[in-house]
Design a protein around this motif. Structure first.
Motif, PDB file in Angstrom:
ATOM      1  N   PRO A   1     -10.275  61.041 -33.412  1.00  0.00           N
ATOM      2  CA  PRO A   1     -10.499  61.437 -32.018  1.00  0.00           C
ATOM      3  C   PRO A   1     -10.831  60.258 -31.096  1.00  0.00           C
ATOM      4  CG  PRO A   1     -11.595  62.955 -33.511  1.00  0.00           C
ATOM      5  CD  PRO A   1     -11.118  61.804 -34.345  1.00  0.00           C
ATOM      6  N   SER A   2     -11.582  59.280 -31.595  1.00  0.00           N
ATOM      7  CA  SER A   2     -11.938  58.146 -30.734  1.00  0.00           C
ATOM      8  C   SER A   2     -10.713  57.309 -30.384  1.00  0.00           C
ATOM      9  CB  SER A   2     -13.010  57.274 -31.401  1.00  0.00           C
ATOM     10  OG  SER A   2     -12.512  56.618 -32.548  1.00  0.00           O
ATOM     11  N   ILE A   3      -9.760  57.199 -31.302  1.00  0.00           N
ATOM     12  CA  ILE A   3      -8.510  56.486 -31.008  1.00  0.00           C
ATOM     13  C   ILE A   3      -7.721  57.239 -29.941  1.00  0.00           C
ATOM     14  CG2 ILE A   3      -6.244  55.877 -31.946  1.00  0.00           C
ATOM     15  CD1 ILE A   3      -7.715  55.196 -34.584  1.00  0.00           C
ATOM     16  N   LEU A   4      -7.630  58.548 -30.068  1.00  0.00           N
ATOM     17  CA  LEU A   4      -6.892  59.342 -29.085  1.00  0.00           C
ATOM     18  C   LEU A   4      -7.551  59.307 -27.712  1.00  0.00           C
ATOM     19  CD1 LEU A   4      -5.956  62.390 -31.324  1.00  0.00           C
ATOM     20  CD2 LEU A   4      -4.373  60.677 -30.402  1.00  0.00           C
ATOM     21  N   ARG A   5      -8.880  59.150 -27.690  1.00  0.00           N
ATOM     22  CA  ARG A   5      -9.602  59.045 -26.408  1.00  0.00           C
ATOM     23  C   ARG A   5      -9.628  57.621 -25.871  1.00  0.00           C
ATOM     24  NH1 ARG A   5     -13.339  62.682 -29.112  1.00  0.00           N
ATOM     25  NH2 ARG A   5     -14.639  60.860 -29.616  1.00  0.00           N
ATOM     26  N   ARG A   6      -9.050  56.679 -26.612  1.00  0.00           N
ATOM     27  CA  ARG A   6      -9.024  55.261 -26.218  1.00  0.00           C
ATOM     28  C   ARG A   6     -10.439  54.687 -26.116  1.00  0.00           C
ATOM     29  NH1 ARG A   6      -3.880  54.325 -27.125  1.00  0.00           N
ATOM     30  NH2 ARG A   6      -3.954  52.432 -25.864  1.00  0.00           N
ATOM     31  N   GLU A   7     -11.296  55.065 -27.038  1.00  0.00           N
ATOM     32  CA  GLU A   7     -12.673  54.572 -27.057  1.00  0.00           C
ATOM     33  C   GLU A   7     -12.762  53.404 -28.034  1.00  0.00           C
ATOM     34  OE1 GLU A   7     -14.703  58.932 -26.102  1.00  0.00           O
ATOM     35  OE2 GLU A   7     -14.958  58.002 -28.077  1.00  0.00           O
ATOM     36  N   PHE A   8     -12.722  52.195 -27.497  1.00  0.00           N
ATOM     37  CA  PHE A   8     -12.639  51.008 -28.331  1.00  0.00           C
ATOM     38  C   PHE A   8     -13.846  50.083 -28.188  1.00  0.00           C
ATOM     39  CE2 PHE A   8      -7.873  51.730 -27.624  1.00  0.00           C
ATOM     40  CZ  PHE A   8      -7.765  52.519 -28.758  1.00  0.00           C
ATOM     41  N   ASP A   9     -14.961  50.615 -27.658  1.00  0.00           N
ATOM     42  CA  ASP A   9     -16.189  49.820 -27.678  1.00  0.00           C
ATOM     43  C   ASP A   9     -16.549  49.548 -29.135  1.00  0.00           C
ATOM     44  OD1 ASP A   9     -16.384  49.823 -24.946  1.00  0.00           O
ATOM     45  OD2 ASP A   9     -17.763  51.527 -24.859  1.00  0.00           O
ATOM     46  N   PRO A  10     -16.969  48.324 -29.460  1.00  0.00           N
ATOM     47  CA  PRO A  10     -17.061  47.953 -30.872  1.00  0.00           C
ATOM     48  C   PRO A  10     -18.196  48.617 -31.644  1.00  0.00           C
ATOM     49  CG  PRO A  10     -17.840  46.168 -29.471  1.00  0.00           C
ATOM     50  CD  PRO A  10     -17.251  47.200 -28.549  1.00  0.00           C
ATOM     51  N   HIS A  11     -17.837  49.270 -32.719  1.00  0.00           N
ATOM     52  CA  HIS A  11     -18.757  49.616 -33.795  1.00  0.00           C
ATOM     53  C   HIS A  11     -18.615  48.559 -34.885  1.00  0.00           C
ATOM     54  CE1 HIS A  11     -19.894  53.775 -32.561  1.00  0.00           C
ATOM     55  NE2 HIS A  11     -18.783  53.658 -31.860  1.00  0.00           N
ATOM     56  N   PHE A  12     -17.369  48.162 -35.131  1.00  0.00           N
ATOM     57  CA  PHE A  12     -17.033  47.099 -36.087  1.00  0.00           C
ATOM     58  C   PHE A  12     -15.771  46.444 -35.534  1.00  0.00           C
ATOM     59  CE2 PHE A  12     -15.215  46.079 -40.513  1.00  0.00           C
ATOM     60  CZ  PHE A  12     -15.897  44.875 -40.566  1.00  0.00           C
ATOM     61  N   SER A  13     -15.865  45.177 -35.199  1.00  0.00           N
ATOM     62  CA  SER A  13     -14.797  44.538 -34.428  1.00  0.00           C
ATOM     63  C   SER A  13     -13.593  44.155 -35.284  1.00  0.00           C
ATOM     64  CB  SER A  13     -15.322  43.295 -33.713  1.00  0.00           C
ATOM     65  OG  SER A  13     -15.495  42.224 -34.633  1.00  0.00           O
ATOM     66  N   ILE A  14     -12.456  44.007 -34.611  1.00  0.00           N
ATOM     67  CA  ILE A  14     -11.237  43.536 -35.260  1.00  0.00           C
ATOM     68  C   ILE A  14     -11.451  42.154 -35.861  1.00  0.00           C
ATOM     69  CG2 ILE A  14      -8.905  42.684 -34.725  1.00  0.00           C
ATOM     70  CD1 ILE A  14      -8.652  45.131 -32.819  1.00  0.00           C
ATOM     71  N   ASP A  15     -12.147  41.265 -35.158  1.00  0.00           N
ATOM     72  CA  ASP A  15     -12.406  39.923 -35.684  1.00  0.00           C
ATOM     73  C   ASP A  15     -13.169  39.977 -37.002  1.00  0.00           C
ATOM     74  OD1 ASP A  15     -11.115  38.335 -33.812  1.00  0.00           O
ATOM     75  OD2 ASP A  15     -12.896  38.036 -32.571  1.00  0.00           O
ATOM     76  N   LEU A  16     -14.182  40.853 -37.066  1.00  0.00           N
ATOM     77  CA  LEU A  16     -14.972  40.936 -38.294  1.00  0.00           C
ATOM     78  C   LEU A  16     -14.168  41.540 -39.444  1.00  0.00           C
ATOM     79  CD1 LEU A  16     -18.511  41.974 -36.993  1.00  0.00           C
ATOM     80  CD2 LEU A  16     -17.752  39.732 -37.809  1.00  0.00           C
ATOM     81  N   MET A  17     -13.355  42.550 -39.150  1.00  0.00           N
ATOM     82  CA  MET A  17     -12.520  43.109 -40.209  1.00  0.00           C
ATOM     83  C   MET A  17     -11.527  42.071 -40.724  1.00  0.00           C
ATOM     84  SD  MET A  17     -11.648  45.455 -42.309  1.00  0.00           S
ATOM     85  CE  MET A  17     -12.076  47.149 -41.887  1.00  0.00           C
ATOM     86  N   PHE A  18     -10.944  41.298 -39.810  1.00  0.00           N
ATOM     87  CA  PHE A  18     -10.010  40.258 -40.227  1.00  0.00           C
ATOM     88  C   PHE A  18     -10.701  39.254 -41.148  1.00  0.00           C
ATOM     89  CE2 PHE A  18      -7.947  36.108 -39.606  1.00  0.00           C
ATOM     90  CZ  PHE A  18      -6.645  36.428 -39.965  1.00  0.00           C
ATOM     91  N   LYS A  19     -11.920  38.879 -40.790  1.00  0.00           N
ATOM     92  CA  LYS A  19     -12.691  37.965 -41.646  1.00  0.00           C
ATOM     93  C   LYS A  19     -12.907  38.547 -43.029  1.00  0.00           C
ATOM     94  CE  LYS A  19     -16.963  38.279 -41.679  1.00  0.00           C
ATOM     95  NZ  LYS A  19     -18.014  38.972 -42.486  1.00  0.00           N
TER      96      LYS A  19
END
Length: 296
Positions: free
Chosen positions: A223-241
């Motif tokens: 649901p958060s993706i469909l609502r475009r809610e992208f405030d960070p809980h866990f960032s893309i940078d950290l997942m990439f790391k």
């Protein structure tokens, strides 16, 4: 518990909430953060602010770290003004960061030479879990240090799994994050295709969550993706790391990991598009940009 003095280094999304919980649950807390304003924001909770990690270590019974990456941890733990050079025999060092198993064992070795007990406790539960003190901790530690850490664990988490000696917690955490990354990639790809094929992606989510492969993670992220809610809980940078650390471990142990290798490139694409500080749910936007159509 209130007589135990605890230091906390690293006051980002997770660490700031964990330090606040420690203070609210009776610990005498001293903090340090590279950006001092984040440390000073905890003053209303009775938290003291140290001028350096070394000063912090000189004032507490136990010190905790929760920083973004191994380089940052190396600096605050082992650097010139770091925690371990200033530590003293009998202290406890708990690291909540996500690092490699090898680095965790290195920290344990250095700490032992100082007479300091070391415990690794990478976490999961997002910023809501950190806020509520309901994190899940994956702990690597010898039995004695593990028991010593229990009062601190109880203040920040609701479940603690002792995975084995130091290094085991990090190994499990990297495996868990690899699974999350692949789950999210599959969800994003499936929802985008479903919509482009002319079907409401919410129907896909409804079916998934009524099926044998349902997941609380999809309840949260879908649901958060469909609502475009992208405030960070866990960032893309950290997942990439974390995916890089997982793949480094796989290479070291000669384990083939083609799926994770592929998924990592989607996160790299999102980072190249300037989205590294967004929540991992925003990885869907990298796929949208390639297709030229937005989800939702």
């Amino acid at each position: 518990m209130s007589e135990m003095t605890v230091g906390f280094v690293g006051l980002g999304i997770m660490g700031s909430r964990m330090a606040r919980n420690l203070a609210q649950k009776g610990f005498k807390v001293t903090v340090w953060n590279r950006t001092r304003a984040r440390a000073e924001a905890l003053a209303p909770f009775g938290v003291r602010v140290a001028s350096s990690p070394a000063e912090l270590a000189s004032q507490v019974d136990a010190f905790c770290t929760c920083v973004a990456d191994p380089a940052a941890l190396r600096e605050v733990a082992l650097g010139q003004n770091g925690l371990l050079p200033a530590s003293k025999k009998g202290q406890l060092f708990i690291d909540f960061s996500t690092i490699s198993p090898e680095f965790a064992r290195e920290l344990e070795s250095v700490a032992a030479k100082q007479g300091v007990d070391f415990v690794e406790a990478p976490m999961t539960g997002s910023k809501m879990g950190a806020d509520r003190g309901t994190l899940l901790l994956m702990v690597g530690a010898a039995p004695g240090p593990f028991e010593r850490a229990q009062p601190i664990f109880k203040a920040v988490s609701e479940k603690v799994i002792h995975c084995g000696p130091v290094g085991a917690g990090s190994q499990v955490k990297l495996g868990g994050n690899a699974i999350i990354a692949m789950m999210l990639e599959g969800l994003c790809e499936a929802m985008l295709l479903t919509q482009i094929a002319g079907v409401d992606p919410r129907k896909l989510l409804e079916v998934v969550q009524a099926s044998g492969f349902r997941s609380p993670y999809y309840d949260f992220k879908g649901p958060s993706i469909l609502r475009r809610e992208f405030d960070p809980h866990f960032s893309i940078d950290l997942m990439f790391k974390d995916l890089r650390l997982f793949l480094d471990s796989a290479a070291r142990h000669r384990v083939p990991t083609p799926a994770v290798s592929s998924v990592k490139e989607t996160y790299q694409l999102a980072r190249a598009q300037g989205k590294g500080q967004l929540d991992i749910g925003a990885v869907v936007t990298a796929l949208e940009d390639l297709r030229g159509q937005k989800l939702g």
